[in-house]
Design an enzyme around this catalytic site. Structure first.
Site, PDB file in Angstrom:
ATOM      1  N   HIS A 143      -0.803   0.557  14.400  1.00  0.00           N
ATOM      2  CA  HIS A 143      -1.090   1.964  14.080  1.00  0.00           C
ATOM      3  C   HIS A 143      -0.979   2.894  15.285  1.00  0.00           C
ATOM      4  O   HIS A 143      -0.418   3.993  15.179  1.00  0.00           O
ATOM      5  CB  HIS A 143      -2.498   2.096  13.481  1.00  0.00           C
ATOM      6  CG  HIS A 143      -2.601   1.581  12.079  1.00  0.00           C
ATOM      7  ND1 HIS A 143      -3.791   1.502  11.393  1.00  0.00           N
ATOM      8  CD2 HIS A 143      -1.656   1.123  11.225  1.00  0.00           C
ATOM      9  CE1 HIS A 143      -3.576   1.016  10.184  1.00  0.00           C
ATOM     10  NE2 HIS A 143      -2.291   0.775  10.067  1.00  0.00           N
ATOM     11  N   ILE A 176       0.836  -1.203   0.000  1.00  0.00           N
ATOM     12  CA  ILE A 176       0.000   0.000   0.000  1.00  0.00           C
ATOM     13  C   ILE A 176       0.873   1.255   0.000  1.00  0.00           C
ATOM     14  O   ILE A 176       0.501   2.282  -0.578  1.00  0.00           O
ATOM     15  CB  ILE A 176      -0.972  -0.006   1.202  1.00  0.00           C
ATOM     16  CG1 ILE A 176      -1.985   1.126   1.082  1.00  0.00           C
ATOM     17  CG2 ILE A 176      -0.219   0.091   2.524  1.00  0.00           C
ATOM     18  CD1 ILE A 176      -2.946   0.984  -0.073  1.00  0.00           C
ATOM     19  N   LYS A 218      -6.333   2.845   7.026  1.00  0.00           N
ATOM     20  CA  LYS A 218      -7.571   2.340   7.594  1.00  0.00           C
ATOM     21  C   LYS A 218      -7.458   0.841   7.893  1.00  0.00           C
ATOM     22  O   LYS A 218      -6.695   0.166   7.193  1.00  0.00           O
ATOM     23  CB  LYS A 218      -8.730   2.615   6.629  1.00  0.00           C
ATOM     24  CG  LYS A 218      -8.765   1.678   5.412  1.00  0.00           C
ATOM     25  CD  LYS A 218      -9.502   2.255   4.268  1.00  0.00           C
ATOM     26  CE  LYS A 218      -8.659   3.234   3.507  1.00  0.00           C
ATOM     27  NZ  LYS A 218      -7.402   2.627   2.965  1.00  0.00           N
TER      28      LYS A 218
END
Length: 336
Positions: free
Chosen positions: A76, A13, A94
């Site tokens: 995170h 990502i 996310k």
């Protein structure tokens, strides 16, 4: 104003994000951090920036304004904490965290350090999605009565991979299910009621999940996510005037509306002429638009984005908490 970016972690990502970052005129990749120096070096050789062999070195770089956190979900919070304590703004992949309790802590830390924080829910900044939302809200497409959205693909990975490892937040709900939930939230508002069922792996993670929700105005939504099968990736909204179809709501390129018109005979309706819902051009893979939004917010001195406000992020995470509780999934590292 040029927004100077750092990227924390160098997975798939992060590469996609970096390619779109290169397409944004007022954004610059200045540094990349990885737990392995050779990984950071390989990443910057392809995308540019200064490589760092640790996250600590990345956030200590005075040239970095904002850090894109691209690690697995379970990491995170600690990664964002590191950024805030170093005085950096954060765009975090996310879901923001594994559960709402951890996300509330991340929001608290951002406020404590007076830093900008946004979940990287890039669909909330996507031109096609925003154009559809605005047309739906205008009433010209009719009153929505039912929404359906599905996202799934087969995951072939070893057990230690983040997609299958419970300790890293492996979950069809968190990886795929967040998209239909966020799409429904954008189109219909916050869910009033939500129910779910799931198929679990031997390790207790949800491989397939189906959800049904009731939204303001008694609008219903059905949503599915899968790590075992290939979905259509389509979304549709049935209104009292016709049907809206989104070709691939995960990466939308075409959205259409087909009205249903009275045909000869009692109670007979047939589809009329389909029209395309126009939108501004999509830049790159679509991530460029969240990059632009972060830059706009920082230039305006904002600490959260009106497009992806903290309240919406927390609302969807609470929905996912409720789904996990209903289907019997609990992460070993989750706070709630």
């Amino acid at each position: 104003m040029t927004t100077r970016w750092g990227i924390l972690a160098t997975g798939k990502i992060a590469h996609t994000f970096a390619r779109d970052l290169d397409l944004v005129p007022d954004a610059e990749l200045v540094a990349v951090g990885s737990r392995r120096a050779e990984s950071a070096a390989a990443f910057t050789a392809e995308h540019g920036g200064t490589p760092y062999g640790s996250y600590e070195e990345l956030v200590a770089d005075p040239a970095v304004d904002v850090v894109y956190v691209a690690t697995p979900h379970a990491l995170h919070l600690e990664n964002a904490r590191l950024c805030f304590e170093a005085g950096k703004h954060v765009l975090c992949e996310k879901p923001l965290t594994l559960d709402a309790a951890a996300a509330e802590e991340m929001v608290r830390l951002a406020r404590q350090h007076d830093r900008f924080l946004m979940e990287a829910m890039w669909t909330a900044c996507h031109p096609a999605v925003l154009a559809l939302r605005d047309r739906l809200r205008s009433g010209e497409l009719g009153t929505p009565r039912h929404l359906h959205a599905e996202l799934g693909f087969r995951v072939d990975a070893p057990p230690e991979d983040r997609m299958l490892n419970p300790a890293l937040g492996a979950s069809a709900l968190l990886d795929m299910g967040i998209y239909p939930l966020a799409f429904a939230d954008l189109m219909l508002g916050e869910a009033v009621d939500l129910h779910a069922t799931a198929a679990l792996s031997a390790d207790g993670i949800d491989l397939d999940v189906a959800m049904v929700g009731r939204y303001p105005g008694d609008v219903l939504a059905t949503m599915t996510a899968s790590m075992t099968s290939w979905s259509s990736r389509r979304a549709s909204i049935a209104t009292d005037l016709g049907r809206i179809e989104v070709d691939d709501f995960h990466h939308p390129s075409r959205t259409t509306f087909t009205p249903y018109v009275q045909a000869p005979g009692d109670w007979v309706f047939e589809p009329g002429a389909t029209t395309e819902i126009t939108h501004d051009p999509v830049v790159g893979q679509g991530y460029a638009h969240e990059i632009v939004e972060v830059g706009r917010c920082l230039e305006a001195g904002l600490r959260e984005s009106p497009a992806v406000p903290h309240a919406r992020t927390l609302a969807v995470l609470r929905q996912m908490d409720a789904v996990r509780e209903q289907v019997g999934v609990r992460f070993p590292t989750a706070q709630g």
